[in-house]
Motif scaffolding. Structure first.
Motif, PDB file in Angstrom:
ATOM      1  N   GLY A 208      16.176  -7.891   3.572  1.00 34.77           N
ATOM      2  CA  GLY A 208      17.441  -8.057   2.850  1.00 34.77           C
ATOM      3  C   GLY A 208      17.668  -7.043   1.751  1.00 34.77           C
ATOM      4  O   GLY A 208      18.782  -6.919   1.231  1.00 34.77           O
ATOM      5  N   LEU A 209      16.609  -6.282   1.393  1.00 33.75           N
ATOM      6  CA  LEU A 209      16.744  -5.321   0.289  1.00 33.75           C
ATOM      7  C   LEU A 209      16.311  -3.907   0.667  1.00 33.75           C
ATOM      8  O   LEU A 209      16.651  -2.950  -0.021  1.00 33.75           O
ATOM      9  CB  LEU A 209      15.911  -5.782  -0.916  1.00 33.75           C
ATOM     10  CG  LEU A 209      16.337  -7.091  -1.590  1.00 33.75           C
ATOM     11  CD1 LEU A 209      15.332  -7.467  -2.656  1.00 33.75           C
ATOM     12  CD2 LEU A 209      17.733  -6.965  -2.185  1.00 33.75           C
ATOM     13  N   GLY A 210      15.545  -3.774   1.749  1.00 34.35           N
ATOM     14  CA  GLY A 210      15.032  -2.457   2.120  1.00 34.35           C
ATOM     15  C   GLY A 210      13.840  -2.099   1.250  1.00 34.35           C
ATOM     16  O   GLY A 210      13.124  -2.963   0.736  1.00 34.35           O
ATOM     17  N   GLN A 211      13.610  -0.805   1.036  1.00 38.23           N
ATOM     18  CA  GLN A 211      12.501  -0.353   0.206  1.00 38.23           C
ATOM     19  C   GLN A 211      12.939  -0.261  -1.244  1.00 38.23           C
ATOM     20  O   GLN A 211      14.018   0.251  -1.547  1.00 38.23           O
ATOM     21  CB  GLN A 211      11.988   1.000   0.683  1.00 38.23           C
ATOM     22  CG  GLN A 211      11.127   0.908   1.937  1.00 38.23           C
ATOM     23  CD  GLN A 211      10.498   2.240   2.287  1.00 38.23           C
ATOM     24  OE1 GLN A 211      11.177   3.240   2.361  1.00 38.23           O
ATOM     25  NE2 GLN A 211       9.195   2.245   2.518  1.00 38.23           N
ATOM     26  N   ASN A 212      12.101  -0.756  -2.156  1.00 39.57           N
ATOM     27  CA  ASN A 212      12.379  -0.650  -3.585  1.00 39.57           C
ATOM     28  C   ASN A 212      11.035  -0.566  -4.305  1.00 39.57           C
ATOM     29  O   ASN A 212      10.314  -1.557  -4.432  1.00 39.57           O
ATOM     30  CB  ASN A 212      13.184  -1.849  -4.079  1.00 39.57           C
ATOM     31  CG  ASN A 212      13.639  -1.697  -5.520  1.00 39.57           C
ATOM     32  OD1 ASN A 212      12.827  -1.669  -6.443  1.00 39.57           O
ATOM     33  ND2 ASN A 212      14.943  -1.603  -5.709  1.00 39.57           N
ATOM     34  N   GLU A 213      10.696   0.632  -4.734  1.00 39.34           N
ATOM     35  CA  GLU A 213       9.386   0.871  -5.324  1.00 39.34           C
ATOM     36  C   GLU A 213       9.164   0.039  -6.589  1.00 39.34           C
ATOM     37  O   GLU A 213       8.087  -0.516  -6.804  1.00 39.34           O
ATOM     38  CB  GLU A 213       9.235   2.364  -5.650  1.00 39.34           C
ATOM     39  CG  GLU A 213       7.857   2.739  -6.138  1.00 39.34           C
ATOM     40  CD  GLU A 213       7.699   4.239  -6.377  1.00 39.34           C
ATOM     41  OE1 GLU A 213       6.629   4.639  -6.868  1.00 39.34           O
ATOM     42  OE2 GLU A 213       8.659   4.988  -6.085  1.00 39.34           O
ATOM     43  N   GLU A 214      10.193  -0.070  -7.431  1.00 40.64           N
ATOM     44  CA  GLU A 214      10.052  -0.814  -8.681  1.00 40.64           C
ATOM     45  C   GLU A 214       9.778  -2.298  -8.423  1.00 40.64           C
ATOM     46  O   GLU A 214       8.894  -2.895  -9.043  1.00 40.64           O
ATOM     47  CB  GLU A 214      11.320  -0.654  -9.532  1.00 40.64           C
ATOM     48  CG  GLU A 214      11.201  -1.262 -10.912  1.00 40.64           C
ATOM     49  CD  GLU A 214      12.474  -1.130 -11.737  1.00 40.64           C
ATOM     50  OE1 GLU A 214      12.484  -1.640 -12.874  1.00 40.64           O
ATOM     51  OE2 GLU A 214      13.458  -0.532 -11.243  1.00 40.64           O
ATOM     52  N   LEU A 215      10.520  -2.884  -7.494  1.00 36.50           N
ATOM     53  CA  LEU A 215      10.314  -4.297  -7.163  1.00 36.50           C
ATOM     54  C   LEU A 215       8.947  -4.511  -6.537  1.00 36.50           C
ATOM     55  O   LEU A 215       8.243  -5.492  -6.832  1.00 36.50           O
ATOM     56  CB  LEU A 215      11.426  -4.780  -6.230  1.00 36.50           C
ATOM     57  CG  LEU A 215      11.337  -6.232  -5.761  1.00 36.50           C
ATOM     58  CD1 LEU A 215      11.294  -7.197  -6.940  1.00 36.50           C
ATOM     59  CD2 LEU A 215      12.510  -6.566  -4.830  1.00 36.50           C
ATOM     60  N   SER A 216       8.549  -3.581  -5.648  1.00 33.56           N
ATOM     61  CA  SER A 216       7.247  -3.682  -4.996  1.00 33.56           C
ATOM     62  C   SER A 216       6.115  -3.666  -6.022  1.00 33.56           C
ATOM     63  O   SER A 216       5.197  -4.496  -5.983  1.00 33.56           O
ATOM     64  CB  SER A 216       7.078  -2.527  -4.007  1.00 33.56           C
ATOM     65  OG  SER A 216       5.830  -2.590  -3.360  1.00 33.56           O
ATOM     66  N   LYS A 217       6.181  -2.729  -6.972  1.00 30.54           N
ATOM     67  CA  LYS A 217       5.146  -2.645  -8.010  1.00 30.54           C
ATOM     68  C   LYS A 217       5.105  -3.918  -8.842  1.00 30.54           C
ATOM     69  O   LYS A 217       4.032  -4.420  -9.188  1.00 30.54           O
ATOM     70  CB  LYS A 217       5.419  -1.443  -8.915  1.00 30.54           C
ATOM     71  CG  LYS A 217       5.016  -0.103  -8.312  1.00 30.54           C
ATOM     72  CD  LYS A 217       5.249   1.023  -9.310  1.00 30.54           C
ATOM     73  CE  LYS A 217       4.798   2.363  -8.734  1.00 30.54           C
ATOM     74  NZ  LYS A 217       5.064   3.473  -9.685  1.00 30.54           N
ATOM     75  N   ALA A 218       6.296  -4.441  -9.167  1.00 28.38           N
ATOM     76  CA  ALA A 218       6.364  -5.661  -9.977  1.00 28.38           C
ATOM     77  C   ALA A 218       5.716  -6.830  -9.248  1.00 28.38           C
ATOM     78  O   ALA A 218       4.936  -7.597  -9.848  1.00 28.38           O
ATOM     79  CB  ALA A 218       7.820  -5.979 -10.310  1.00 28.38           C
ATOM     80  N   LEU A 219       5.992  -6.986  -7.950  1.00 23.38           N
ATOM     81  CA  LEU A 219       5.429  -8.101  -7.186  1.00 23.38           C
ATOM     82  C   LEU A 219       3.909  -8.035  -7.124  1.00 23.38           C
ATOM     83  O   LEU A 219       3.219  -9.056  -7.240  1.00 23.38           O
ATOM     84  CB  LEU A 219       6.019  -8.114  -5.768  1.00 23.38           C
ATOM     85  CG  LEU A 219       7.494  -8.529  -5.650  1.00 23.38           C
ATOM     86  CD1 LEU A 219       7.994  -8.317  -4.236  1.00 23.38           C
ATOM     87  CD2 LEU A 219       7.674  -9.990  -6.070  1.00 23.38           C
ATOM     88  N   PHE A 220       3.367  -6.814  -6.925  1.00 20.07           N
ATOM     89  CA  PHE A 220       1.915  -6.683  -6.806  1.00 20.07           C
ATOM     90  C   PHE A 220       1.196  -6.806  -8.151  1.00 20.07           C
ATOM     91  O   PHE A 220      -0.026  -6.893  -8.197  1.00 20.07           O
ATOM     92  CB  PHE A 220       1.554  -5.362  -6.117  1.00 20.07           C
ATOM     93  CG  PHE A 220       1.648  -5.423  -4.625  1.00 20.07           C
ATOM     94  CD1 PHE A 220       0.582  -5.894  -3.872  1.00 20.07           C
ATOM     95  CD2 PHE A 220       2.809  -5.049  -3.962  1.00 20.07           C
ATOM     96  CE1 PHE A 220       0.662  -5.967  -2.490  1.00 20.07           C
ATOM     97  CE2 PHE A 220       2.902  -5.129  -2.585  1.00 20.07           C
ATOM     98  CZ  PHE A 220       1.828  -5.595  -1.846  1.00 20.07           C
TER      99      PHE A 220
END
Length: 637
Positions: free
Chosen positions: A552-564
Motif C-alpha cells: 500500500g505504500l511501496g518502498q520508504n527508507e525512512e519508514l523501514s528504518k523506523a520500524l526496525f
C-alpha cells in the motif's frame, strides 16, 4: 605471429560468414554524426582533454553506438531512445572513453606490461574469429576489414590496452577481504523482517475542510511566483530535405545489386521446413505411470484407425487435445528446426512427405504426426530478391544524398545570408512552426530530441547544422522568441487556489497524525480504536525486509528504518510518504535463521567480495580522476 594474422585473405565464403557475425559489432556512426567535408570538420573538435590529448566526437560516437546497440540487443522490443536518455547513455559513453584512456595511462605508469603472445592468445580465444571452434586467420582479416572497418594494428592495440586495464584492476582489487560480521549484517539486511499496522493520512481527505481567503491567495502567489512562470517560447523557420524527394532521381546499377547479394548471401538462405499435422493426447507431467499408459494406449488406438484409412484431420478435430491446432485438423503449418520439442522435431523431420509417425512422447503427452509437405533448404536466387536489394540500396543512397544536399544548403546560407533565398533557389519550401516551449516537441516537426535541442540553442537568425529526424533532414533558423515570464494572478488564480489548499490540507494531515500519535504514546491503546475515532482505516504492511516493499505504500527508507528500530507494540514517528503521512505500530519482528546463514555463507561471501571489489575500484578511479588534469565538456554530448 600477429603479422601472419594480418594477411588479407578474401574469400566469398568468409564474406558470407561475416555478414552474420559482425551484426552486433557494426556501428552506424555515419547515420548519427555524418561523414566527410564540412561534417567531419564540424564533428572532429575535442569534447574532452586527457593528458594533453583530445577525445573527439568520432571516438565518442563510436563508443555511444556500441553501447546503444548492446542495450538494444539486451532489451529488444522494450528498448527506446527515451530509455537511452534515462540511462544517460551519452554521458556513459564519454565516461567510458575517458576511463579507458586514464586507466591505460595509469597501467603503463605502474609498469604493467602485456606482450605480443598474450595479445595473440586473447584474439585467438574470441569466438567471433573462430570457425568450427578454432581460430581462422581468414575470418579474422575479413571481420576486421568488412565488419569492424578497422586495420589489424589498431584492433590489436585496443586488445593490448584492454589487457593492461584488466591487469590494473586485478592489482587495485588485490587483498580485499570480507569479515563474517559484514556477511551477517548483509544477510540480516536481506532476510530480517517486520510486520506492522499503519494509518495513512492523505492530504486529499482534508481538502474539503480547508478554506482560503483572497489575501492568502495573493500572499501565496507573491511568495511562489517562480512556480507559475511561463517558459520561453520560440518560433522556428525550417527547410526539410526529405529522403524520398532525392530518392526519385537516384538509380542503382546491376553490379551494385550483384555485389550486395554476394556479400550478404547468408541473409537469403531458407532452412528446411516441414508442414505437419498432429494429434495430441495430453499427460500431466506429475501423472503416475498408470495414467500415462492409459493416454499412450488411447494414442495407439487412434494411430491404428488412421492406418486403417480413417481421415487424419477428422480424427484430430475430434480427439486432439491441442487447443491451438485441433480445430484446424491438427495443422501446425510450416516450421523449421528449433521450433518444436526435440522428440517431436526429430520424428517430424525424419518422415517423408505424406509419412505417418508412430506414437511419439514429449513433455506434453503423446503425439501422432503426419507430414503434409516438405520445403528443402535453399538460397533465394538473386532474381527473387533483386527488388528488395535495390530498394535497400536506394534507401542508403537517398539518406547519403539527402544529407549531402542539406549540408550544401547550409553552406549556401552562409554565402547568401538568407535561408529563404537559399530555399527558393534550391526549390525547397519554407516551413514555419507555431511557438514551441522548452523541452517539448516543435509544432509542425515533431518530438525529435535533436530538433528540440537545436531549436532552443540557436541564436537569433543563425541556422543549425542538418538534423536527421523522421524521414529526412531539418535545417532550422530562429525567427522569434518570447522570454520566460510570470503571468498576472488572475490568469492562474484557479491553480494558485488549488495549490494553496493542497498545502494547507497537507499541514492538516500532519497535524491530525501527530495528534493521534500523542494519544497512542500517552495512553497505550489499540491502533484500530484510536484511528476509528478519526474515521480512519488501519492497514497492514505485510512482512517486509529492510527497505523492502510495503503493501500500500511501496518502498520508504525512512519508514523501514523506523520500524526496525522499534520493539513490538511501539509506535513510529509521523513519517511522510508518497501518499501522505503515515503512523505505524510494530506487530512483530522475524529474525534471521542462523543455520540457513551458515549454509549460504560461501555464496554470500563471493557475492560480497565482488561488490566490495567493484566499489573499491570505483572509489580509486574517482580519486585518480581528481588527481589528474582532465577537462570534459559534457554539453557537447
Amino acid at each position: 605471429m600477429l603479422s601472419l594474422m594480418r594477411k588479407n585473405v578474401r574469400s566469398f565464403l568468409v564474406k558470407a560468414i561475416i555478414s552474420i557475425i559482425v551484426l552486433a559489432f557494426i556501428g552506424t556512426i555515419f547515420l548519427v554524426w555524418g561523414v566527410g567535408g564540412e561534417r567531419a570538420k564540424e564533428k572532429g573538435r575535442a569534447i574532452a582533454t586527457i593528458f594533453g590529448e583530445d577525445v573527439t566526437h568520432l571516438e565518442y560516437a563510436t563508443e555511444y553506438r556500441q553501447l546503444y546497440e548492446y542495450y538494444q540487443n539486451q532489451f529488444k522490443d522494450h528498448w527506446s531512445p527515451e530509455m537511452a536518455e534515462r540511462m544517460q547513455l551519452k554521458k556513459m559513453a564519454l565516461d567510458n572513453v575517458i576511463n579507458r584512456r586514464l586507466l591505460t595511462h595509469e597501467a603503463i605508469k605502474q609498469g604493467i606490461v602485456v606482450d605480443e603472445k598474450e595479445v595473440l592468445a586473447k584474439i585467438q580465444s574470441m569466438p567471433i574469429f573462430q570457425q568450427n571452434g578454432r581460430f581462422d586467420s581468414q575470418v579474422y582479416a575479413q571481420v576486421l576489414e568488412y565488419g569492424m572497418h578497422m586495420d589489424p594494428a589498431t584492433f590489436e592495440d585496443q586488445i593490448k590496452k584492454s589487457l593492461l586495464i584488466d591487469r590494473l584492476r586485478e592489482k587495485v582489487r588485490g587483498g580485499i577481504k570480507v569479515s563474517q560480521a559484514e556477511l551477517l549484517d548483509a544477510y540480516t539486511q536481506q532476510n530480517e523482517k517486520v510486520e506492522a499496522d499503519y494509518v495513512l493520512f492523505t492530504p486529499a481527505t482534508f481538502i474539503p475542510q480547508v478554506t482560503v481567503s483572497d489575501d492568502e491567495v495573493r500572499s501565496y502567489f507573491e511568495k511562489n511566483k517562480q512556480k507559475y512562470q511561463l517558459p520561453r517560447q520560440r518560433k522556428i523557420r525550417y527547410i526539410y530535405v526529405a529522403c524520398q524527394q532525392v530518392k526519385n532521381s537516384l538509380t542503382v546499377d546491376e553490379e551494385s545489386i550483384k555485389k550486395y547479394y554476394e556479400t550478404h548471401e547468408t541473409q537469403y538462405q531458407l532452412p528446411k521446413q516441414v508442414r505437419a499435422r498432429h494429434i495430441l493426447i495430453k499427460t500431466d507431467p506429475a501423472a503416475d505411470v498408470a495414467k500415462k499408459e492409459e493416454a499412450k494406449k488411447q494414442a495407439e488406438a487412434l494411430l491404428q484407425r488412421i492406418k486403417a484409412g480413417e481421415d487424419f484431420a477428422k480424427l484430430a478435430r475430434e480427439f486432439s487435445q491441442d487447443p491451438g491446432s485441433a480445430s484446424q485438423g491438427g495443422d501446425l503449418g510450416y516450421f523449421g528446426q528449433g521450433r518444436m520439442t526435440p522428440a517431436f522435431e526429430k520424428a517430424a523431420f525424419a518422415l517423408p512427405k505424406g509419412g505417418l509417425s508412430e506414437v511419439v512422447e514429449s513433455p506434453f503427452g503423446y503425439h501422432i504426426i503426419k507430414v503434409e509437405d516438405i520445403q528443402e533448404a535453399r538460397t533465394k536466387p538473386i532474381e527473387e530478391v533483386r527488388e528488395q536489394i535495390k530498394s535497400q540500396l536506394l534507401d542508403e543512397k537517398a539518406w547519403e544524398a539527402a544529407e549531402n544536399e542539406a549540408y550544401a544548403l547550409v553552406r549556401s546560407f552562409y554565402k547568401a545570408g538568407r535561408l529563404e533565398d537559399v530555399a527558393v533557389k534550391a526549390g525547397y519550401a519554407i516551413g514555419d512552426t507555431e511557438f514551441a516551449e522548452d523541452a517539448k516537441l516543435v509544432p509542425g516537426i515533431g518530438p525529435y530530441e535533436e530538433v528540440v535541442k537545436s531549436a532552443f540553442s540557436l541564436k537569433k537568425d543563425d541556422v543549425s547544422m542538418p538534423i536527421r529526424a523522421g524521414a529526412g533532414f531539418y535545417i532550422l533558423r530562429l525567427v522569434e522568441e518570447i522570454p520566460a515570464r510570470v503571468p498576472e494572478l488572475d490568469k492562474v488564480k484557479d491553480k494558485v487556489v488549488m495549490d494553496l489548499k493542497k498545502e494547507k490540507a497537507e499541514a492538516k494531515a500532519k497535524e491530525v497524525a501527530e495528534e493521534l500519535r500523542g494519544r497512542l504514546k500517552s495512553a497505550p491503546a489499540d491502533l484500530a480504536s484510536v484511528a476509528g475515532s478519526y474515521q480512519l482505516t488501519v492497514s497492514n504492511t505485510g512482512e517486509v525486509s529492510h527497505n523492502g516493499f510495503i503493501k500500500g505504500l511501496g518502498q520508504n527508507e525512512e519508514l523501514s528504518k523506523a520500524l526496525f528500530s522499534l520493539r513490538e507494540g511501539e509506535v513510529t514517528p509521523v513519517i511522510q510518504t508518497s501518499r501522505g503521512y503515515c503512523l505505524a505500530v510494530l506487530k512483530k519482528r522475524i529474525g534471521v535463521d542462523l543455520k540457513k546463514f551458515a549454509e549460504e555463507e560461501p555464496r554470500l561471501r563471493e557475492q560480497a567480495l565482488r561488490t566490495k571489489e567493484y566499489q573499491m575500484f570505483q572509489t580509486w578511479l574517482e580519486r585518480l580522476k581528481k588527481e589528474n588534469n582532465i577537462v570534459v565538456d559534457y554539453n557537447q554530448v
